[in-house]
Design an enzyme around this catalytic site. Structure first.
Site, short mmCIF file in Angstrom:
data_model
loop_
_atom_site.label_atom_id
_atom_site.label_comp_id
_atom_site.label_asym_id
_atom_site.label_seq_id
_atom_site.Cartn_x
_atom_site.Cartn_y
_atom_site.Cartn_z
N CYS A 35 23.62 3.61 24.45
CA CYS A 35 23.62 3.97 23.03
C CYS A 35 22.54 5.02 22.72
O CYS A 35 21.36 4.80 22.98
CB CYS A 35 23.37 2.71 22.20
SG CYS A 35 23.13 3.02 20.46
N GLU B 183 -15.42 -2.25 -13.29
CA GLU B 183 -15.27 -0.97 -12.59
C GLU B 183 -13.92 -0.91 -11.90
O GLU B 183 -13.41 -1.94 -11.46
CB GLU B 183 -16.37 -0.83 -11.51
CG GLU B 183 -17.77 -0.84 -12.08
CD GLU B 183 -18.84 -0.92 -10.98
OE1 GLU B 183 -18.52 -0.69 -9.79
OE2 GLU B 183 -19.99 -1.22 -11.32
N CYS C 154 27.04 4.53 18.71
CA CYS C 154 27.74 4.70 19.99
C CYS C 154 29.11 4.04 20.00
O CYS C 154 29.86 4.18 20.97
CB CYS C 154 26.90 4.19 21.14
SG CYS C 154 26.79 2.40 21.20
N TYR D 107 -21.36 3.18 -6.43
CA TYR D 107 -21.42 2.10 -7.42
C TYR D 107 -22.56 1.12 -7.24
O TYR D 107 -22.74 0.24 -8.05
CB TYR D 107 -20.09 1.34 -7.48
CG TYR D 107 -19.53 0.95 -6.13
CD1 TYR D 107 -18.48 1.65 -5.58
CD2 TYR D 107 -20.07 -0.11 -5.42
CE1 TYR D 107 -17.97 1.31 -4.35
CE2 TYR D 107 -19.56 -0.46 -4.18
CZ TYR D 107 -18.51 0.26 -3.65
OH TYR D 107 -18.01 -0.08 -2.42
N ASP E 170 -9.43 2.38 -3.93
CA ASP E 170 -8.85 1.97 -2.65
C ASP E 170 -9.21 3.00 -1.58
O ASP E 170 -8.44 3.91 -1.29
CB ASP E 170 -7.34 1.85 -2.81
CG ASP E 170 -6.76 0.92 -1.78
OD1 ASP E 170 -7.55 0.31 -1.03
OD2 ASP E 170 -5.53 0.79 -1.72
N CYS F 2 23.54 -3.98 18.92
CA CYS F 2 24.51 -3.13 19.62
C CYS F 2 24.41 -3.46 21.10
O CYS F 2 23.32 -3.49 21.65
CB CYS F 2 24.14 -1.66 19.39
SG CYS F 2 24.82 -0.55 20.62
N CYS G 92 28.70 -0.42 16.60
CA CYS G 92 27.47 0.33 16.41
C CYS G 92 27.79 1.71 15.86
O CYS G 92 28.62 2.43 16.44
CB CYS G 92 26.73 0.45 17.74
SG CYS G 92 25.35 1.60 17.68
N LYS H 201 -7.30 -8.56 -8.73
CA LYS H 201 -6.31 -7.79 -7.97
C LYS H 201 -5.05 -7.62 -8.81
O LYS H 201 -4.57 -8.58 -9.41
CB LYS H 201 -5.96 -8.51 -6.65
CG LYS H 201 -7.12 -8.64 -5.68
CD LYS H 201 -7.63 -7.31 -5.20
CE LYS H 201 -6.86 -6.76 -4.04
NZ LYS H 201 -7.17 -7.26 -2.74
N LYS I 153 -11.51 -0.57 -8.93
CA LYS I 153 -11.68 -0.86 -7.50
C LYS I 153 -10.95 0.23 -6.71
O LYS I 153 -9.74 0.20 -6.55
CB LYS I 153 -11.13 -2.25 -7.17
CG LYS I 153 -11.44 -2.71 -5.77
CD LYS I 153 -11.09 -4.19 -5.65
CE LYS I 153 -11.36 -4.73 -4.26
NZ LYS I 153 -10.67 -4.02 -3.20
S1 IVH Z 1 -18.68 -3.80 -5.25
C1 IVH Z 1 -20.77 -7.19 -3.03
N1 IVH Z 1 -17.46 -1.92 -6.61
O1 IVH Z 1 -13.70 -3.03 -2.70
C2 IVH Z 1 -19.61 -6.40 -3.48
N2 IVH Z 1 -16.59 -2.52 -4.49
O2 IVH Z 1 -14.50 -6.21 -1.24
C3 IVH Z 1 -19.69 -4.99 -3.15
N3 IVH Z 1 -14.66 -1.20 -3.80
O3 IVH Z 1 -14.56 -2.95 0.44
C4 IVH Z 1 -18.53 -4.25 -3.58
N4 IVH Z 1 -14.56 0.08 -5.59
O4 IVH Z 1 -15.58 -0.99 -0.69
C5 IVH Z 1 -17.47 -2.66 -5.49
N5 IVH Z 1 -16.51 -0.25 -7.90
C6 IVH Z 1 -16.54 -0.96 -6.78
C7 IVH Z 1 -15.59 -0.77 -5.75
C8 IVH Z 1 -15.65 -1.59 -4.62
C9 IVH Z 1 -14.01 -0.20 -4.41
C10 IVH Z 1 -14.29 -1.78 -2.50
C11 IVH Z 1 -15.44 -2.04 -1.58
C12 IVH Z 1 -15.07 -3.27 -0.82
C13 IVH Z 1 -13.98 -3.88 -1.62
C14 IVH Z 1 -14.41 -5.21 -2.17
#
Ligand code: IVH
Length: 675
Positions: free
Chosen positions: A433, A116, A413, A227, A120, A428, A410, A316, A118
């Protein structure tokens, strides 16, 4: 009566239809009608409900909160702890994760995963009772979060009612987020209004949801993707994560459409590689891929390490890098006189925003990386927020590039720019200034200093340009007629600003010490000094030895203080502030034998209704102490959102942990006055 019956039938039909279109629009992303047609349906429903108020129900689409005041957030205990994820940074680490799971599960068969995006944003836990949304909470410390129901109800993609009743009680986890484009627009509007910009869409989403006034949240363009099913009463028979996602969709909850069922870890790796390249094509920010073992039985069998489930991992993304050109290298003068080189870049889009400048920190940084004007460079966002120059693409050099030379004077000044031996920073030395003054005024008014609402950088610039202020003392001489003529100022906003300036005179000494911007005197040192001396005049008379005798005050801080108060110009500013009526005194603790007296607190995570400075002040004004680290001598650890390792340490040592709510309770029991 016949009317009422007819209205009831029409109201119900309209609600069904609107819910259906919400579902098509927000969940399936395929609207069947135009916005105008949708608005017409809503309008008809609204007017019927006005005529027949007895037909209004809490789950009607008209009942999304769009205004009204809200009390401070309450605390919600989550039905199960909201865990977080361990990270992987490469394909090799993903394969190692897969091998680990196979070993623990005692099988060499390929493992199925759900991959999935992630998102932000900000974790939200939704509670549905009999299919109706009854509560929404932030993650908080994982065990308890803040009750943000009224705010979450303003998010249109959160169904107030599920399409099926499903269970008596149902808890769902999702991520609230803001789209990149909306985020950029919000920031532009904030800049114009003199409000600080949000650093990234995640902060913007979090800031919008942690609003005490739901009307503010309602005005912010927020979305949600769900999710996981956290819990259900009675329990539901769900066997896989993939099935969980399709149930969520069926119930009418928005699920990200890019989720993928992968037959093995290699397919997961392909998905990660694909999105590493393509993340820029999405209209929201993602910071990685969440990899989840598909079988929920296996997920449970694998268990947890600390706060992380073994069956999940977050891949990540490497920091996004882009190539661009250095158009110029200029220098900026900060509040303390530090002269910092800054690269002016050809604008490039990176990790969700357009970057056109990057700090080059100091002379040595520019030399070591050999960054020249005209160079082609690779930039990235450190921690995905602050842009930095990674390296120069030397192959692109033409010979016309110009090396950077730190100016001897600077630029603001004309005073000498001096770099002391052993120091990286050039400063400076000009006392008057104007660039330093600008930064000092901005700092003086900032939240942890004298907290003058409405006096941000844009307004400070306006006042300086209009010749109304040159230093902080001038702020207290401003009159309504000075302001009303200025752009964006009317009688009301002028009055507000002057009131905020007048209020700043009453802040405790510790805040004033922060505001003066003495080198090495931040919130904590300021508090120690204010408590020790009680008033500014006593502190100003202290000599090096007396200062060094105070616990936690070392020679460097002492020297900086003595130097500051010796300076004629600084003494003049202090006299000016005195004449203006600014408070120079630290309020005394009223009751030395309250239970807070002598107790040591540690703060961790983000508190929602206090800044660090305010929380510190609230504790110390009641006779308590604030320490930076947890030890056996700590009495309380106050835990905000996203706490650090201090929470774990406190749990290990068995120290009393307070949620923000409990902390407030404790403060109010002390009868103090600091909040
Ligand atoms: S699962 C037990 N799925 O990413 C794990 N997290 O630490 C539960 N996040 O703050 C998280 N999209 O809010 C999961 N598709 C996704 C996500 C997701 C974003 C965030 C979540 C958490 C951080 C993971």
């Amino acid at each position: 009566m016949a009317d009422l019956e007819a209205a009831r039938r029409r109201v119900e039909a309209l609600r069904e239809e609107i819910r259906h279109h919400d579902y098509l629009y927000y969940v399936l992303d395929s609207p069947a009608i135009t916005d105008q047609e949708y608005d017409r349906l809503m309008q008809e429903l609204r007017s019927l409900e006005e005529q027949f108020p007895q037909l209004v129900t809490p789950d009607s689409p008209t009942q999304r909160v769009s205004g009204g005041l809200h009390e401070a957030f309450g605390t919600v205990t989550h039905p199960v702890p909201l865990l977080s994820l361990a990270n992987a940074y490469s394909a090799a680490e993903l394969r190692a994760f897969d091998a680990r799971l196979k070993k623990m599960l005692g099988s060499q068969e390929p493992i199925e995963y759900v991959a999935e995006l992630k998102i932000d944003g900000l974790t939200i836990a939704l509670t549905y009772a009999d299919g109706v949304l009854t509560q929404a909470a932030t993650r908080g410390n994982g065990l308890q979060g803040e009750d943000v129901t009224a705010n979450i109800k303003t998010i249109k993609s959160v169904p107030l009612k599920l399409r099926h009743r499903v269970a008596e009680r149902l808890w769902i986890r999702g991520e609230a987020y803001m789209r990149t484009q909306d985020f950029a627009q919000l920031n532009e509007a904030r800049e114009l209004a003199g409000e600080p910009r949000f650093a990234n869409p995640r902060n913007a989403a979090a800031g919008s949801i942690r609003q005490l006034d739901p009307a503010v949240t309602a005005g912010r363009p927020l979305f949600i993707y769900c999710y996981s099913i956290l819990a259900a009463e009675p329990e539901l028979q769900v066997e896989t994560q993939w099935q969980a996602l399709s149930l969520l969709k069926e119930w009418g909850l928005p699920v990200n459409p890019e989720c993928k069922l992968c037959a093995n870890i290699e397919e997961v790796i392909d998905y990660c590689t694909y999105w590493t390249e393509k993340r820029g094509t999405l209209d929201y920010e993602i910071d990685g891929i969440v990899v989840k073992i598909n079988s929920l039985a296996a997920y449970r069998e694998l268990g947890f390490t600390g706060h992380n489930p073994r069956g999940h991992i977050a891949f990540k993304f490497p920091a996004e890098q882009r190539q661009t050109k250095v158009k110029d290298i200029i220098v900026q003068v900060g509040r303390t006189g530090a002269i910092t080189p800054l690269a002016i870049l050809e604008p490039v889009r990176i990790a969700g925003s357009v970057v056109s400048r990057a700090s080059l920190h100091n002379e040595d940084y520019v030399k070591t990386k050999d960054i020249r004007i005209g160079d082609t460079v690779i930039i990235q966002k450190a921690g995905d927020v602050i842009p930095e120059v990674v390296r120069v693409v030397t192959a692109e050099r033409t010979g016309a590039e110009i090396p950077f030379v730190m100016p001897e004077r600077c630029p603001a000044c004309g005073a000498k720019a001096v770099r002391e031996p052993g120091e990286a920073v050039t400063r400076c030395v000009g006392l008057a200034c104007p660039a330093q003054q600008r930064e000092r005024i901005i700092h003086f008014a900032s939240k942890d200093a004298l907290d003058i609402e409405g006096l941000g950088p844009a307004v400070v610039d306006q006042l300086i340009t209009a010749g109304l202020i040159t230093d902080v003392v001038d702020l207290y001489r401003l009159k309504p007629e000075d302001l009303v003529g200025l752009e964006r100022f009317g009688p009301k906003s002028a009055e507000n600003l002057l009131r905020a300036i007048a209020e700043s005179k009453t802040r405790p000494l510790a805040r004033l010490l922060v505001a003066l911007g003495i080198r090495f005197v931040g919130t904590r040192v300021a508090q120690i000094l204010a408590d020790h001396f009680g008033n500014l005049d006593r502190l100003a008379q202290a000599d090096q030895a007396e200062l060094e005798a105070i616990p936690e005050i070392g020679p460097r801080i002492a020297e900086s203080l003595v130097g500051f108060f010796r300076e004629e110009q600084n003494r003049a500013v202090i006299e000016g502030l005195r004449e203006a009526g600014v408070n120079f005194v630290q309020p005394q603790v009223h009751n030395k034998d309250t239970p807070l007296a002598g107790k040591t607190f540690v703060l961790t995570g983000t508190l929602q209704s206090f800044t660090r400075a305010e929380a510190t002040e609230a504790i110390t004004s009641r006779g308590g102490k604030v320490s930076g680290s947890v030890s056996k001598r700590t009495d309380y650890v106050v835990v905000g959102a996203d706490p650090g390792s201090k929470l774990t340490k406190a749990q290990e040592l068995g120290i009393t942990i307070l949620s923000e709510e409990e902390f407030k309770q404790l403060l109010s029991e002390q009868g103090g006055d600091a909040e």
